[in-house]
Write a protein that holds these residues in place. Structure first.
Motif, PDB file in Angstrom:
ATOM      1  N   VAL A  18      -8.038  -5.617   3.318  1.00 26.32           N
ATOM      2  CA  VAL A  18      -7.526  -5.153   2.033  1.00 26.32           C
ATOM      3  C   VAL A  18      -8.476  -5.563   0.909  1.00 26.32           C
ATOM      4  O   VAL A  18      -8.805  -4.767   0.018  1.00 26.32           O
ATOM      5  N   LEU A  19      -8.933  -6.817   0.958  1.00 24.43           N
ATOM      6  CA  LEU A  19      -9.860  -7.301  -0.069  1.00 24.43           C
ATOM      7  C   LEU A  19     -11.140  -6.476  -0.083  1.00 24.43           C
ATOM      8  O   LEU A  19     -11.639  -6.089  -1.146  1.00 24.43           O
ATOM      9  N   LEU A  20     -11.670  -6.199   1.098  1.00 23.44           N
ATOM     10  CA  LEU A  20     -12.902  -5.421   1.194  1.00 23.44           C
ATOM     11  C   LEU A  20     -12.692  -3.999   0.677  1.00 23.44           C
ATOM     12  O   LEU A  20     -13.510  -3.479  -0.102  1.00 23.44           O
ATOM     13  N   SER A  21     -11.599  -3.381   1.078  1.00 17.84           N
ATOM     14  CA  SER A  21     -11.325  -1.996   0.677  1.00 17.84           C
ATOM     15  C   SER A  21     -11.141  -1.880  -0.833  1.00 17.84           C
ATOM     16  O   SER A  21     -11.707  -0.988  -1.473  1.00 17.84           O
ATOM     17  N   LEU A  22     -10.333  -2.767  -1.400  1.00 16.93           N
ATOM     18  CA  LEU A  22     -10.090  -2.715  -2.842  1.00 16.93           C
ATOM     19  C   LEU A  22     -11.357  -3.021  -3.630  1.00 16.93           C
ATOM     20  O   LEU A  22     -11.624  -2.418  -4.672  1.00 16.93           O
ATOM     21  N   THR A  90       1.870  -4.439  -2.069  1.00 14.13           N
ATOM     22  CA  THR A  90       2.816  -4.641  -0.976  1.00 14.13           C
ATOM     23  C   THR A  90       2.998  -3.379  -0.149  1.00 14.13           C
ATOM     24  O   THR A  90       2.859  -2.269  -0.655  1.00 14.13           O
ATOM     25  N   ALA A  91       3.296  -3.588   1.113  1.00 11.52           N
ATOM     26  CA  ALA A  91       3.609  -2.467   2.005  1.00 11.52           C
ATOM     27  C   ALA A  91       5.113  -2.262   2.095  1.00 11.52           C
ATOM     28  O   ALA A  91       5.573  -1.305   2.713  1.00 11.52           O
ATOM     29  N   TYR A  92       5.878  -3.161   1.463  1.00 11.22           N
ATOM     30  CA  TYR A  92       7.330  -3.097   1.575  1.00 11.22           C
ATOM     31  C   TYR A  92       7.929  -2.926   0.179  1.00 11.22           C
ATOM     32  O   TYR A  92       8.238  -3.877  -0.525  1.00 11.22           O
ATOM     33  N   VAL A  93       8.055  -1.674  -0.237  1.00 15.10           N
ATOM     34  CA  VAL A  93       8.550  -1.379  -1.581  1.00 15.10           C
ATOM     35  C   VAL A  93       9.894  -0.678  -1.485  1.00 15.10           C
ATOM     36  O   VAL A  93      10.043   0.285  -0.749  1.00 15.10           O
ATOM     37  N   ASP A  94      10.868  -1.161  -2.229  1.00 18.37           N
ATOM     38  CA  ASP A  94      12.125  -0.440  -2.365  1.00 18.37           C
ATOM     39  C   ASP A  94      12.591  -0.590  -3.810  1.00 18.37           C
ATOM     40  O   ASP A  94      11.996  -1.313  -4.610  1.00 18.37           O
ATOM     41  N   ILE A 110       1.310  -1.635  -6.406  1.00 17.33           N
ATOM     42  CA  ILE A 110       0.306  -0.853  -5.706  1.00 17.33           C
ATOM     43  C   ILE A 110       0.730  -0.854  -4.239  1.00 17.33           C
ATOM     44  O   ILE A 110       0.620  -1.874  -3.560  1.00 17.33           O
ATOM     45  N   PRO A 111       1.276   0.254  -3.749  1.00 15.58           N
ATOM     46  CA  PRO A 111       1.770   0.273  -2.366  1.00 15.58           C
ATOM     47  C   PRO A 111       0.638   0.387  -1.360  1.00 15.58           C
ATOM     48  O   PRO A 111      -0.419   0.943  -1.653  1.00 15.58           O
ATOM     49  N   LYS A 112       0.852  -0.171  -0.186  1.00 13.98           N
ATOM     50  CA  LYS A 112      -0.073  -0.008   0.937  1.00 13.98           C
ATOM     51  C   LYS A 112       0.548   1.006   1.907  1.00 13.98           C
ATOM     52  O   LYS A 112       1.704   0.839   2.285  1.00 13.98           O
ATOM     53  N   GLY A 441       9.284   3.189  -5.015  1.00 16.69           N
ATOM     54  CA  GLY A 441       9.088   2.005  -5.849  1.00 16.69           C
ATOM     55  C   GLY A 441       7.852   2.040  -6.713  1.00 16.69           C
ATOM     56  O   GLY A 441       7.603   1.092  -7.457  1.00 16.69           O
ATOM     57  N   ASN A 442       7.062   3.109  -6.662  1.00 17.70           N
ATOM     58  CA  ASN A 442       5.864   3.217  -7.510  1.00 17.70           C
ATOM     59  C   ASN A 442       6.321   3.646  -8.902  1.00 17.70           C
ATOM     60  O   ASN A 442       6.646   4.806  -9.142  1.00 17.70           O
ATOM     61  N   LEU A 443       6.322   2.708  -9.848  1.00 18.86           N
ATOM     62  CA  LEU A 443       6.890   2.992 -11.167  1.00 18.86           C
ATOM     63  C   LEU A 443       6.028   3.945 -11.985  1.00 18.86           C
ATOM     64  O   LEU A 443       6.544   4.646 -12.856  1.00 18.86           O
ATOM     65  N   THR A 444       4.744   3.970 -11.728  1.00 18.34           N
ATOM     66  CA  THR A 444       3.889   4.943 -12.411  1.00 18.34           C
ATOM     67  C   THR A 444       4.300   6.352 -12.017  1.00 18.34           C
ATOM     68  O   THR A 444       4.463   7.245 -12.857  1.00 18.34           O
TER      69      THR A 444
END
Length: 466
Positions: A18-22, A90-94, A110-112, A441-444
């Motif tokens: 994740v760190l590398l990708s971002l 997070t990958a767990y958004v609700d 920022i969802p995964k 859960g993505n507020l944008t």
């Protein structure tokens, strides 16, 4: 996010991939990036690197999905610097987690896995918010001083429909006075353009023009932003700070989204207007100020007064003169004038040569209802320039926003007929919940569905107790 680099980003995640990708994704768009795989070093990097935005993982242990670690570290970050701007990864958004995160002080999720465009847009907005929160720090005045001719004052004010011509005439008459002005109109109609025109045509045009967007500032910071504070006035007040009112002395103070101001700060603003004096938090010293106040809102302030959410005496003080901006859908051929104006701007910005609108493109633009008004049209034209390499745009090259479609689909899926009450507040609450659920859960994205800004959505969540 265009080609301009903005902001410094700190990414905190225990997943090296994740760190590398971002890092690879964001590097071309931001000034600097630091990545760490353990939250224990966050405070160290906050002090040394001074990031504008922190991207924080919610879970640092294998199989953890509660997000409790993220909330704990968010609390530590905000205690260390209350102005910090934090985005959760997070990958767990609700819906429940989204609301909890906003109430805890996060800005967005920022969802995964992430969508590249939405990620870049979210980070850019977060950087802009960070800059807004830290403006005027260390007493550095952040305002513009301009001296322009009447022709230049209207350079950004594109339009020839009767309503706009009448508005320009009103601006010319009102600008030379010191009367307070309330500018009304839907989101995206260009209320800031009117404010700048009023200032530039006034006798104060060589003095500060100070803009404060009350829709982007947390409610608990309203007072300190407007009036400033002294060192030690509250926890983390490590130095004195000049308020925006002081910064605008002898010039113009533009209060955008005035309807967001809480009642306590409304009272202090009223006192400042009546006495022409301001007082910093933690100080007994009173300073005389000479400012002209321009305020803008998309809200019905008369209704807010009736509901007890806005002071009637302040409303009358601000509403000496009211100037109303019509929505874009009521401006006829101005749509094409504005579209061609933005075509010239973005064809130059992206070095694509001269681009014109074909007949079918013009027809499509004229038929659209433009719920996002001029701002939506501007984004539409920029998107069309970026995604096409044609000297003439046709209807198929015009990619319109989908927020209105998404909002309509909510009514179809959720259905007004399925809501037991037609109370507007109840409908609004259900629409927000539905939008958050549909966007995972993505507020944008939820704000886009609802046709409002993300910061307006935050305030509605808080106000409605969602």
């Amino acid at each position: 996010m265009a080609r301009d680099k903005c902001g410094k980003i700190l990414i905190v995640d225990d997943n090296e991939d994740v760190l590398l990708s971002l890092n690879m994704l964001l590097k071309p768009y931001v000034e600097a990036i630091r990545v760490i795989n353990t939250p224990e070093r966050i405070i160290e990097f906050m002090d040394s690197f001074k990031p504008d935005v922190i991207l924080l993982d919610m879970n640092f242990h294998r199989d953890a999905i509660s997000g409790e670690e993220g909330y704990e570290w968010l609390d530590k970050i905000l205690k260390h610097n209350p102005k910090s701007v934090v985005l959760f990864i997070t990958a767990y958004v609700d819906t429940e987690k989204a609301v909890m995160a906003i109430k805890a002080g996060a800005i967005d999720f920022i969802p995964k896995p992430w969508d590249k465009k939405k990620l870049l847009d979210t980070v850019k907005s977060a950087v802009e918010l960070s800059k807004e929160r830290n403006r005027n720090i260390n007493n550095q005045k952040q305002y513009t001083i301009t001296e322009v001719s009447p022709q230049e004052a209207f350079a950004r004010f594109i339009g020839e429909c009767p309503a706009i011509l009448d508005l320009k005439a009103q601006i010319k008459r009102v600008a030379s006075t010191d009367a307070n002005v309330l500018i009304t109109g839907e989101n995206g109609t260009g209320k800031d353009v009117v404010a700048h025109a009023l200032h530039n045509l006034s006798a104060r045009n060589t003095k500060p023009f100070v803009n404060i967007d009350l829709g982007c500032i947390p409610e608990n910071l309203f007072e300190s932003e407007l009036f400033g504070y002294e060192k030690g006035a509250f926890t983390d007040a490590k130095g004195a700070k000049e308020g925006r009112v002081e910064s605008a002395n002898e010039g113009t103070l533009f209060l955008d989204e005035i309807g967001n101001l809480n009642l306590q700060t409304q009272q202090k603003l009223l006192t400042m207007i009546e006495k022409r004096q301001t007082q910093r938090i933690g100080s007994n010293e009173v300073n005389n100020v000479d400012v002209r106040i321009l305020a803008a809102t998309n809200a019905n302030l008369c209704k807010k007064v009736g509901e007890g959410e806005f002071r009637q005496d302040l409303f009358y003080r601000l509403n000496t003169i009211e100037l109303h901006l019509p929505p874009l859908r009521e401006r006829g051929e101005d749509i094409i004038l504005l579209a061609e104006h933005f075509l010239n701007i973005y064809s130059g910005k992206y070095s694509v040569g001269k681009v014109v609108l074909g007949a079918s493109a013009k027809k499509k633009l004229m038929q659209h209802t433009w719920p996002g008004n001029v701002r939506e049209l501007q984004h539409c034209i920029e998107r069309s320039i970026v995604l096409n390499d044609k000297p003439e745009l046709s209807a198929e090259d015009i990619r319109l926003e989908t927020s209105s479609t998404a909002s309509a689909s909510y009514l179809t899926i959720g259905g007004i007929e399925n809501v037991e009450s037609l109370n507007l507040q109840t409908l609004e609450r259900e629409a927000i919940k539905r939008a958050i659920s549909l966007s995972n859960g993505n507020l944008t994205q939820a704000a886009e569905m609802l046709g409002i800004t993300r910061f307006a959505l935050y305030r509605k969540i808080e106000k409605l107790g969602i």
